[in-house]
Design an enzyme around this catalytic site. Structure first.
Site, PDB file in Angstrom:
ATOM      1  N   ARG A   1       0.829  -1.222   0.000  1.00  0.00           N
ATOM      2  CA  ARG A   1       0.000   0.000   0.000  1.00  0.00           C
ATOM      3  C   ARG A   1       0.860   1.268   0.000  1.00  0.00           C
ATOM      4  NH1 ARG A   1      -3.509   2.674   4.205  1.00  0.00           N
ATOM      5  NH2 ARG A   1      -5.420   3.410   3.183  1.00  0.00           N
TER       6      ARG A   1
ATOM      7  N   ILE B   1      -7.341   7.657  -0.468  1.00  0.00           N
ATOM      8  CA  ILE B   1      -7.185   6.213  -0.686  1.00  0.00           C
ATOM      9  C   ILE B   1      -8.108   5.551   0.336  1.00  0.00           C
ATOM     10  CG2 ILE B   1      -5.182   6.100   0.889  1.00  0.00           C
ATOM     11  CD1 ILE B   1      -4.038   3.821  -0.785  1.00  0.00           C
ATOM     12  N   SER B   2      -8.864   4.543  -0.105  1.00  0.00           N
ATOM     13  CA  SER B   2      -9.824   3.896   0.791  1.00  0.00           C
ATOM     14  C   SER B   2      -9.111   3.165   1.920  1.00  0.00           C
ATOM     15  CB  SER B   2     -10.677   2.890   0.012  1.00  0.00           C
ATOM     16  OG  SER B   2     -11.389   3.526  -1.014  1.00  0.00           O
ATOM     17  N   LYS B   3      -9.836   2.995   3.049  1.00  0.00           N
ATOM     18  CA  LYS B   3      -9.316   2.209   4.172  1.00  0.00           C
ATOM     19  C   LYS B   3      -9.102   0.765   3.725  1.00  0.00           C
ATOM     20  CE  LYS B   3     -11.416   2.400   8.296  1.00  0.00           C
ATOM     21  NZ  LYS B   3     -12.360   2.732   9.395  1.00  0.00           N
ATOM     22  N   PRO B   4      -8.004   0.140   4.129  1.00  0.00           N
ATOM     23  CA  PRO B   4      -7.783  -1.269   3.753  1.00  0.00           C
ATOM     24  C   PRO B   4      -8.953  -2.166   4.139  1.00  0.00           C
ATOM     25  CG  PRO B   4      -5.839  -0.367   4.820  1.00  0.00           C
ATOM     26  CD  PRO B   4      -6.873   0.699   4.886  1.00  0.00           C
TER      27      PRO B   4
END
Ligand code: SAH
Length: 202
Positions: free
Chosen positions: A24, A50-53
């Protein structure tokens, strides 16, 4: 990070393996790299994140579970920095990902170069009308929330396919399955917090 995701439960092994294989930190600017493996949405410029994992893992797992296996062809709405597109390309036959902000489309292209993902196509355009060039899709996954689901996303699905998208206010992550004859079945997956779906290309 992946061990913490595994501990959440309910995630597909294939998705956890995909997340292990995509670093990431490659998708973040140098000042944010130290936070790359925390479960946070982080800025990527142009007011986007960026989206949360955990959200990426959950959406990808819901897709696999509701399709009963590996999707042949997926459309992602909202490439952003390209992180989720990379994860999807590891779990699907072919991935199309569309972004409306040219600078982010180009950033994603740069970020993804080193990963060499031959089954991923990045498109610049307004994803509210889907991507007719790649249809029909097994799944359309939106990383941006609109008031409702654009009809084109449903039209561009194969029968049995799924749209997974955050919609409404307050936002809910909704799933829509297209049945023979065009009937649409929908259900709520969970509450959601995504950036807004906007029209036009910048
Ligand atoms: N997929 C990204 C998340 C990016 S945030 C990740 O891996 O983390 C959502 C993205 O959707 C933003 O980059 C935003 O510009 C984009 N977006 C919003 N409306 C859109 C539209 N109509 N068409 C294409 N992209 C859109």
């Amino acid at each position: 990070m992946v061990e913490r995701l595994r501990a959440m439960g309910g995630l597909e092994q294939t998705v956890l393996e995909a997340m292990l294989s995509v670093p990431r930190h490659l998708f973040l600017e140098p000042g944010l790299v130290a936070q790359a493996y925390s479960d946070n949405a982080l800025p990527i410029g142009h007011g986007q994140t960026i989206s949360k994992p955990s959200v990426v893992a959950r959406c990808a797992s819901v897709l696999l579970q509701s399709l009963g296996g590996r999707p042949e062809r997926v459309l992602e709405i909202g490439t952003g920095c390209g992180y989720q597109a990379a994860i999807l390309s590891r779990i699907a036959g072919e991935v199309y990902s569309i972004e409306r902000i040219r600078a982010l489309h180009e950033l994603a292209r740069t970020n993804l170069r080193a990963l060499r993902l031959p089954n991923l196509r990045l498109l610049l355009g307004d994803g509210t009308t889907g991507a007719a060039c790649g249809a029909p899709f097994d799944a359309v996954l939106s990383a941006a929330a609109g008031p409702d689901v654009p009809v084109q996303w449903l039209q561009q699905l194969r029968v049995g396919g799924i749209v997974l998208a955050p919609v409404g206010h307050p936002q809910r992550l909704m799933a829509y399955r297209k049945h023979a004859g065009g009937k649409i079945e929908s259900w709520c997956v969970e509450d959601a917090h995504f950036v807004p779906l906007k029209s036009g290309v910048l």
